[in-house]
Design a protein around this motif. Structure first.
Motif, PDB file in Angstrom:
ATOM      1  N   PRO A   7       0.792  -1.230   0.000  1.00  0.00           N
ATOM      2  CA  PRO A   7       0.000   0.000   0.000  1.00  0.00           C
ATOM      3  C   PRO A   7       0.826   1.282   0.000  1.00  0.00           C
ATOM      4  CG  PRO A   7      -0.162  -1.117   2.118  1.00  0.00           C
ATOM      5  CD  PRO A   7       0.569  -2.037   1.192  1.00  0.00           C
ATOM      6  N   ASP A   8       2.085   1.235   0.436  1.00  0.00           N
ATOM      7  CA  ASP A   8       2.915   2.432   0.477  1.00  0.00           C
ATOM      8  C   ASP A   8       3.632   2.714  -0.845  1.00  0.00           C
ATOM      9  OD1 ASP A   8       2.179   2.794   3.128  1.00  0.00           O
ATOM     10  OD2 ASP A   8       3.911   1.709   3.894  1.00  0.00           O
ATOM     11  N   MET A   9       3.491   1.842  -1.828  1.00  0.00           N
ATOM     12  CA  MET A   9       4.126   2.034  -3.133  1.00  0.00           C
ATOM     13  C   MET A   9       3.282   3.011  -3.947  1.00  0.00           C
ATOM     14  SD  MET A   9       5.144  -0.832  -6.003  1.00  0.00           S
ATOM     15  CE  MET A   9       3.504  -1.517  -6.114  1.00  0.00           C
ATOM     16  N   SER A  10       3.906   4.115  -4.403  1.00  0.00           N
ATOM     17  CA  SER A  10       3.111   5.129  -5.087  1.00  0.00           C
ATOM     18  C   SER A  10       3.747   5.723  -6.346  1.00  0.00           C
ATOM     19  CB  SER A  10       2.779   6.265  -4.114  1.00  0.00           C
ATOM     20  OG  SER A  10       3.980   6.886  -3.678  1.00  0.00           O
ATOM     21  N   CYS A  11       5.018   5.380  -6.633  1.00  0.00           N
ATOM     22  CA  CYS A  11       5.673   6.018  -7.780  1.00  0.00           C
ATOM     23  C   CYS A  11       6.781   5.122  -8.343  1.00  0.00           C
ATOM     24  CB  CYS A  11       6.261   7.367  -7.359  1.00  0.00           C
ATOM     25  SG  CYS A  11       7.622   7.235  -6.168  1.00  0.00           S
ATOM     26  N   GLY A  12       7.378   5.592  -9.403  1.00  0.00           N
ATOM     27  CA  GLY A  12       8.460   4.844 -10.023  1.00  0.00           C
ATOM     28  C   GLY A  12       9.661   4.658  -9.107  1.00  0.00           C
ATOM     29  N   HIS A  13       9.935   5.641  -8.256  1.00  0.00           N
ATOM     30  CA  HIS A  13      11.035   5.505  -7.303  1.00  0.00           C
ATOM     31  C   HIS A  13      10.760   4.347  -6.347  1.00  0.00           C
ATOM     32  CE1 HIS A  13      13.099   6.265  -3.455  1.00  0.00           C
ATOM     33  NE2 HIS A  13      14.119   6.545  -4.245  1.00  0.00           N
ATOM     34  N   CYS A  14       9.505   4.221  -5.919  1.00  0.00           N
ATOM     35  CA  CYS A  14       9.115   3.122  -5.039  1.00  0.00           C
ATOM     36  C   CYS A  14       9.367   1.778  -5.726  1.00  0.00           C
ATOM     37  CB  CYS A  14       7.630   3.221  -4.666  1.00  0.00           C
ATOM     38  SG  CYS A  14       7.169   4.694  -3.741  1.00  0.00           S
ATOM     39  N   VAL A  15       8.961   1.692  -6.985  1.00  0.00           N
ATOM     40  CA  VAL A  15       9.150   0.457  -7.752  1.00  0.00           C
ATOM     41  C   VAL A  15      10.631   0.095  -7.804  1.00  0.00           C
ATOM     42  CG1 VAL A  15       8.947  -0.588 -10.045  1.00  0.00           C
ATOM     43  CG2 VAL A  15       7.045   0.747  -9.112  1.00  0.00           C
ATOM     44  N   ALA A  16      11.479   1.088  -8.067  1.00  0.00           N
ATOM     45  CA  ALA A  16      12.918   0.837  -8.142  1.00  0.00           C
ATOM     46  C   ALA A  16      13.467   0.381  -6.794  1.00  0.00           C
ATOM     47  CB  ALA A  16      13.643   2.091  -8.615  1.00  0.00           C
ATOM     48  N   ALA A  17      13.033   1.017  -5.710  1.00  0.00           N
ATOM     49  CA  ALA A  17      13.515   0.653  -4.376  1.00  0.00           C
ATOM     50  C   ALA A  17      13.068  -0.752  -4.002  1.00  0.00           C
ATOM     51  CB  ALA A  17      13.016   1.668  -3.351  1.00  0.00           C
ATOM     52  N   ILE A  18      11.837  -1.097  -4.332  1.00  0.00           N
ATOM     53  CA  ILE A  18      11.308  -2.430  -4.038  1.00  0.00           C
ATOM     54  C   ILE A  18      12.052  -3.484  -4.838  1.00  0.00           C
ATOM     55  CG2 ILE A  18       9.263  -3.887  -4.381  1.00  0.00           C
ATOM     56  CD1 ILE A  18       7.644  -1.299  -3.560  1.00  0.00           C
ATOM     57  N   THR A  19      12.247  -3.219  -6.109  1.00  0.00           N
ATOM     58  CA  THR A  19      12.977  -4.154  -6.968  1.00  0.00           C
ATOM     59  C   THR A  19      14.392  -4.367  -6.441  1.00  0.00           C
ATOM     60  OG1 THR A  19      11.671  -3.496  -8.888  1.00  0.00           O
ATOM     61  CG2 THR A  19      13.769  -4.602  -9.327  1.00  0.00           C
ATOM     62  N   GLN A  20      15.057  -3.289  -6.073  1.00  0.00           N
ATOM     63  CA  GLN A  20      16.427  -3.378  -5.562  1.00  0.00           C
ATOM     64  C   GLN A  20      16.470  -4.192  -4.265  1.00  0.00           C
ATOM     65  OE1 GLN A  20      18.252   0.411  -4.797  1.00  0.00           O
ATOM     66  NE2 GLN A  20      20.270  -0.471  -4.516  1.00  0.00           N
ATOM     67  N   ALA A  21      15.524  -3.955  -3.374  1.00  0.00           N
ATOM     68  CA  ALA A  21      15.487  -4.686  -2.102  1.00  0.00           C
ATOM     69  C   ALA A  21      15.284  -6.178  -2.330  1.00  0.00           C
ATOM     70  CB  ALA A  21      14.390  -4.124  -1.209  1.00  0.00           C
ATOM     71  N   LEU A  22      14.371  -6.510  -3.221  1.00  0.00           N
ATOM     72  CA  LEU A  22      14.103  -7.921  -3.498  1.00  0.00           C
ATOM     73  C   LEU A  22      15.295  -8.595  -4.183  1.00  0.00           C
ATOM     74  CD1 LEU A  22      10.398  -7.593  -4.649  1.00  0.00           C
ATOM     75  CD2 LEU A  22      11.200  -8.687  -2.544  1.00  0.00           C
ATOM     76  N   MET A  23      15.904  -7.893  -5.141  1.00  0.00           N
ATOM     77  CA  MET A  23      17.046  -8.466  -5.851  1.00  0.00           C
ATOM     78  C   MET A  23      18.260  -8.612  -4.930  1.00  0.00           C
ATOM     79  SD  MET A  23      15.979  -9.246  -8.825  1.00  0.00           S
ATOM     80  CE  MET A  23      17.456  -9.541  -9.787  1.00  0.00           C
ATOM     81  N   ALA A  24      18.376  -7.756  -3.913  1.00  0.00           N
ATOM     82  CA  ALA A  24      19.471  -7.886  -2.948  1.00  0.00           C
ATOM     83  C   ALA A  24      19.308  -9.158  -2.128  1.00  0.00           C
ATOM     84  CB  ALA A  24      19.513  -6.661  -2.042  1.00  0.00           C
ATOM     85  N   SER A  25      18.078  -9.565  -1.919  1.00  0.00           N
ATOM     86  CA  SER A  25      17.818 -10.804  -1.175  1.00  0.00           C
ATOM     87  C   SER A  25      17.980 -12.029  -2.057  1.00  0.00           C
ATOM     88  CB  SER A  25      16.390 -10.789  -0.609  1.00  0.00           C
ATOM     89  OG  SER A  25      16.265  -9.791   0.354  1.00  0.00           O
ATOM     90  N   ASP A  26      17.547 -11.913  -3.318  1.00  0.00           N
ATOM     91  CA  ASP A  26      17.619 -13.049  -4.253  1.00  0.00           C
ATOM     92  C   ASP A  26      17.847 -12.503  -5.652  1.00  0.00           C
ATOM     93  OD1 ASP A  26      17.339 -15.230  -5.898  1.00  0.00           O
ATOM     94  OD2 ASP A  26      15.324 -15.755  -5.226  1.00  0.00           O
ATOM     95  N   ASP A  27      19.093 -12.542  -6.097  1.00  0.00           N
ATOM     96  CA  ASP A  27      19.411 -11.970  -7.414  1.00  0.00           C
ATOM     97  C   ASP A  27      18.873 -12.803  -8.567  1.00  0.00           C
ATOM     98  OD1 ASP A  27      21.197 -14.072  -7.288  1.00  0.00           O
ATOM     99  OD2 ASP A  27      22.972 -12.868  -7.709  1.00  0.00           O
TER     100      ASP A  27
END
Length: 66
Positions: A7-27
């Motif tokens: 629910p806190d995702m609202s913009c392209g920056h959010c998408v990039a931050a979420i993608t980066q966080a997930l990829m840091a856990s599992d590339d």
């Protein structure tokens, strides 16, 4: 496959931050994000709890599933 409502995702920056966080856990994760629906689908061998913790640490805690 894991599904997260973010629910806190609202913009392209959010998408990039979420993608980066997930990829840091599992590339090797396959990530599909729908900004309008504020959801993410993640195909990963990691347990849901690990991915949820990565999202929370990045500032995007998943909504509790009913």
């Amino acid at each position: 496959m894991h599904f997260f409502s973010l629910p806190d995702m609202s913009c392209g920056h959010c998408v990039a931050a979420i993608t980066q966080a997930l990829m840091a856990s599992d590339d090797q994760a396959q990530i599909s994000i729908d900004l309008d629906a504020r959801t993410a689908r993640v195909d990963s061998a990691l347990p849901r709890e690990v991915l949820a913790a990565a999202l929370e640490e990045a500032g995007y805690p998943p909504a509790t599933q009913a």
